[in-house]
Design a protein around this motif. Sequence first.
Motif, PDB file in Angstrom:
ATOM      1  N   LEU A 197       0.861  -1.181   0.000  1.00 29.35           N
ATOM      2  CA  LEU A 197       0.000   0.000   0.000  1.00 29.35           C
ATOM      3  C   LEU A 197       0.896   1.229   0.000  1.00 29.35           C
ATOM      4  CD1 LEU A 197      -3.239   0.646   1.978  1.00 29.35           C
ATOM      5  CD2 LEU A 197      -1.464   2.388   1.931  1.00 29.35           C
ATOM      6  N   VAL A 198       0.631   2.146  -0.927  1.00 28.31           N
ATOM      7  CA  VAL A 198       1.388   3.393  -1.038  1.00 28.31           C
ATOM      8  C   VAL A 198       0.416   4.553  -0.897  1.00 28.31           C
ATOM      9  CG1 VAL A 198       2.873   4.824  -2.515  1.00 28.31           C
ATOM     10  CG2 VAL A 198       3.070   2.318  -2.592  1.00 28.31           C
ATOM     11  N   THR A 199       0.798   5.550  -0.108  1.00 32.93           N
ATOM     12  CA  THR A 199       0.033   6.803  -0.105  1.00 32.93           C
ATOM     13  C   THR A 199       0.846   7.851  -0.860  1.00 32.93           C
ATOM     14  OG1 THR A 199       0.941   7.698   1.966  1.00 32.93           O
ATOM     15  CG2 THR A 199      -0.975   6.239   2.134  1.00 32.93           C
ATOM     16  N   ALA A 200       0.157   8.742  -1.548  1.00 33.35           N
ATOM     17  CA  ALA A 200       0.848   9.736  -2.375  1.00 33.35           C
ATOM     18  C   ALA A 200       0.001  10.993  -2.485  1.00 33.35           C
ATOM     19  CB  ALA A 200       1.129   9.167  -3.766  1.00 33.35           C
ATOM     20  N   GLY A 201       0.667  12.097  -2.848  1.00 33.14           N
ATOM     21  CA  GLY A 201      -0.027  13.345  -3.105  1.00 33.14           C
ATOM     22  C   GLY A 201      -0.252  14.170  -1.849  1.00 33.14           C
ATOM     23  N   ALA A 202      -0.987  15.248  -2.024  1.00 34.77           N
ATOM     24  CA  ALA A 202      -1.235  16.205  -0.948  1.00 34.77           C
ATOM     25  C   ALA A 202      -2.676  16.103  -0.462  1.00 34.77           C
ATOM     26  CB  ALA A 202      -0.976  17.632  -1.444  1.00 34.77           C
ATOM     27  N   THR A 203      -2.855  16.064   0.857  1.00 31.89           N
ATOM     28  CA  THR A 203      -4.222  16.124   1.384  1.00 31.89           C
ATOM     29  C   THR A 203      -4.742  17.563   1.292  1.00 31.89           C
ATOM     30  OG1 THR A 203      -3.369  16.417   3.628  1.00 31.89           O
ATOM     31  CG2 THR A 203      -3.937  14.172   2.946  1.00 31.89           C
ATOM     32  N   VAL A 239      -3.488   4.850  -2.269  1.00 35.89           N
ATOM     33  CA  VAL A 239      -4.450   5.756  -1.633  1.00 35.89           C
ATOM     34  C   VAL A 239      -3.855   7.152  -1.756  1.00 35.89           C
ATOM     35  CG1 VAL A 239      -5.680   6.367   0.471  1.00 35.89           C
ATOM     36  CG2 VAL A 239      -5.212   3.956  -0.042  1.00 35.89           C
ATOM     37  N   HIS A 240      -4.555   8.053  -2.439  1.00 35.03           N
ATOM     38  CA  HIS A 240      -3.914   9.316  -2.799  1.00 35.03           C
ATOM     39  C   HIS A 240      -4.773  10.534  -2.519  1.00 35.03           C
ATOM     40  CE1 HIS A 240      -6.296  10.224  -6.463  1.00 35.03           C
ATOM     41  NE2 HIS A 240      -6.406   8.904  -6.564  1.00 35.03           N
ATOM     42  N   GLY A 241      -4.057  11.646  -2.306  1.00 34.20           N
ATOM     43  CA  GLY A 241      -4.688  12.951  -2.235  1.00 34.20           C
ATOM     44  C   GLY A 241      -4.603  13.614  -3.592  1.00 34.20           C
ATOM     45  N   SER A 242      -4.438  14.941  -3.590  1.00 30.47           N
ATOM     46  CA  SER A 242      -4.329  15.691  -4.838  1.00 30.47           C
ATOM     47  C   SER A 242      -2.979  15.405  -5.498  1.00 30.47           C
ATOM     48  CB  SER A 242      -4.458  17.177  -4.557  1.00 30.47           C
ATOM     49  OG  SER A 242      -4.206  17.944  -5.710  1.00 30.47           O
ATOM     50  N   GLN A 269      -8.151   0.579   7.039  1.00 30.83           N
ATOM     51  CA  GLN A 269      -8.987  -0.594   6.755  1.00 30.83           C
ATOM     52  C   GLN A 269      -8.282  -1.590   5.833  1.00 30.83           C
ATOM     53  OE1 GLN A 269     -12.406   0.045   3.786  1.00 30.83           O
ATOM     54  NE2 GLN A 269     -11.972   2.156   4.422  1.00 30.83           N
ATOM     55  N   ARG A 270      -7.197  -1.166   5.196  1.00 30.84           N
ATOM     56  CA  ARG A 270      -6.442  -2.058   4.307  1.00 30.84           C
ATOM     57  C   ARG A 270      -5.142  -2.557   4.942  1.00 30.84           C
ATOM     58  NH1 ARG A 270      -9.342   1.393   1.347  1.00 30.84           N
ATOM     59  NH2 ARG A 270     -10.221   0.683  -0.647  1.00 30.84           N
ATOM     60  N   GLN A 271      -4.816  -2.060   6.118  1.00 30.60           N
ATOM     61  CA  GLN A 271      -3.505  -2.332   6.701  1.00 30.60           C
ATOM     62  C   GLN A 271      -3.191  -3.815   6.847  1.00 30.60           C
ATOM     63  OE1 GLN A 271      -2.851  -0.817  10.676  1.00 30.60           O
ATOM     64  NE2 GLN A 271      -0.651  -1.204  10.582  1.00 30.60           N
ATOM     65  N   LYS A 272      -4.128  -4.570   7.379  1.00 33.26           N
ATOM     66  CA  LYS A 272      -3.835  -5.965   7.716  1.00 33.26           C
ATOM     67  C   LYS A 272      -3.530  -6.827   6.503  1.00 33.26           C
ATOM     68  CE  LYS A 272      -8.758  -7.239   7.843  1.00 33.26           C
ATOM     69  NZ  LYS A 272      -8.727  -8.053   6.605  1.00 33.26           N
ATOM     70  N   ASP A 273      -3.900  -6.371   5.304  1.00 33.58           N
ATOM     71  CA  ASP A 273      -3.705  -7.180   4.096  1.00 33.58           C
ATOM     72  C   ASP A 273      -2.379  -6.884   3.388  1.00 33.58           C
ATOM     73  OD1 ASP A 273      -6.257  -8.344   4.393  1.00 33.58           O
ATOM     74  OD2 ASP A 273      -7.190  -6.604   3.428  1.00 33.58           O
ATOM     75  N   GLN A 274      -1.555  -5.997   3.952  1.00 34.93           N
ATOM     76  CA  GLN A 274      -0.350  -5.540   3.245  1.00 34.93           C
ATOM     77  C   GLN A 274       0.922  -6.152   3.830  1.00 34.93           C
ATOM     78  OE1 GLN A 274      -1.157  -3.732   0.583  1.00 34.93           O
ATOM     79  NE2 GLN A 274      -3.281  -3.761   1.323  1.00 34.93           N
ATOM     80  N   ASP A 275       1.877  -6.414   2.941  1.00 38.59           N
ATOM     81  CA  ASP A 275       3.219  -6.821   3.371  1.00 38.59           C
ATOM     82  C   ASP A 275       4.088  -5.600   3.645  1.00 38.59           C
ATOM     83  OD1 ASP A 275       2.921  -9.748   2.996  1.00 38.59           O
ATOM     84  OD2 ASP A 275       2.671  -9.203   0.890  1.00 38.59           O
ATOM     85  N   TRP A 276       3.931  -4.581   2.817  1.00 37.02           N
ATOM     86  CA  TRP A 276       4.649  -3.313   2.995  1.00 37.02           C
ATOM     87  C   TRP A 276       3.628  -2.174   2.983  1.00 37.02           C
ATOM     88  CZ3 TRP A 276       8.919  -3.401  -1.409  1.00 37.02           C
ATOM     89  CH2 TRP A 276       9.715  -4.551  -1.267  1.00 37.02           C
ATOM     90  N   ILE A 277       3.878  -1.144   3.776  1.00 33.59           N
ATOM     91  CA  ILE A 277       3.141   0.115   3.658  1.00 33.59           C
ATOM     92  C   ILE A 277       4.166   1.231   3.518  1.00 33.59           C
ATOM     93  CG2 ILE A 277       1.612   1.768   4.777  1.00 33.59           C
ATOM     94  CD1 ILE A 277       0.125  -0.502   6.060  1.00 33.59           C
ATOM     95  N   ILE A 278       4.027   2.024   2.464  1.00 38.27           N
ATOM     96  CA  ILE A 278       4.944   3.130   2.199  1.00 38.27           C
ATOM     97  C   ILE A 278       4.128   4.417   2.261  1.00 38.27           C
ATOM     98  CG2 ILE A 278       6.617   4.130   0.608  1.00 38.27           C
ATOM     99  CD1 ILE A 278       6.928   1.351  -0.658  1.00 38.27           C
ATOM    100  N   LYS A 279       4.356   5.206   3.321  1.00 41.47           N
ATOM    101  CA  LYS A 279       3.581   6.446   3.520  1.00 41.47           C
ATOM    102  C   LYS A 279       4.353   7.620   2.905  1.00 41.47           C
ATOM    103  CE  LYS A 279       0.430   7.573   5.956  1.00 41.47           C
ATOM    104  NZ  LYS A 279       0.743   8.837   5.328  1.00 41.47           N
TER     105      LYS A 279
END
Length: 400
Positions: A197-203, A239-242, A269-279
Amino acid sequence: MNKKEVNKGKTMSNILLCVSGGIAAYKAIDLASRLSQGGHTVKTILSANAQRFVSQLSFAAITAQSTHSDMFADPDPIAHIHLADWADLVVIAPATANIMAKAAYGIADDLISTTLLAHTKPKLWVPAMNVNMYNNPATQTNLKTLRDRGDFVLEPVSGHLACGYSGKGKYPPNEEVVAAVNCYLHYGRDLEGIRVLVTAGATEEPIDAMRKITNNSSGKMGLSLCRALALRGAKVSLVHGSMKYPVPYYLYEVVSAPTVQEMHSEVTQRQKDQDWIIKCAAVSDYRPAQAIEGKLKKSSEVLNLELEPTQDILAYLSEHKPKGQKLIGFAAQSDELIPNAKKKLQKKNLDMICANYLSTSGKADTAITVIKAKDQENPVQLDGPKELVAHKIIDQIKEL
């Protein structure tokens, strides 16, 4: 402090572009141009049917390299051998159902198919055709055969096709083809089976119906990570912002989450299904305590805007991290880069943090210092285009 230096530049290579006879053949001219501008040496083979759409002259003019078509009319009596040996990567774009079937069954009846048979390294296939032709069991079986042999396939896009149908079969954007070329010159599908799971962009936190609190993040670094991860075989949820750049079309899941609250909900809500999370997202630390309905009217009076802290997504992820999950954060700083990054690494109990100065936000190149929880005194410096640095970050995560 010992900083290890990691590959700052690109290694340019010999690309053999094979153009087969589909309507998307004209897009291969732009691909040849982009690859050449990127520093690669590009030679071209056109099938007889490809020349009904495009000419050898176009490719010769753009690449300043040789173009080939007829095996028996070529000045080189064994062009198929010399071209196969010369190429670091063979790219078949567009790849028709016909040329993929020939390669799958080892048929060698023209210069392209013969060269493919003589080339001993993996190839990159870029299929483009009618949706029914692409979904035909014969085509899918041939693609599986090519993959099983170690070749790479950049899937076509779903959309409106030249034949009038809509569906999967459209030639992908050439920036994605170039990214795949640059990836598969150096990496394979080494992340198969890994969920990221990767988060990207600006909130964006609304002040009123028109105005909002946001930041200068373009999302480019996060998108570069998504692209590199997916091309290398990972199952990527974004999961992304602007963001100011388009999302790669081949990601597993793409979710828009403009505000911190929405991003918190979608990520946790997606955390438990991930091997890596990159914020990697640039998340607002504060939001208006109360959003104003409608549009705030202009006034000569001073406006005081009350702000309240937003939820700390990274802290929540750290507190609820499943065993074996790798949690990676980013830290954009204006000063004291490494000391501040180490504080965040320790406070949030991260496995790794990527620190960069604010000056790289929105730019094509970046300079990132990677600090690992188990090796904090030996940061790793990564410099260069964000697309290249993304792969180097992934390599560092694999070492955790």
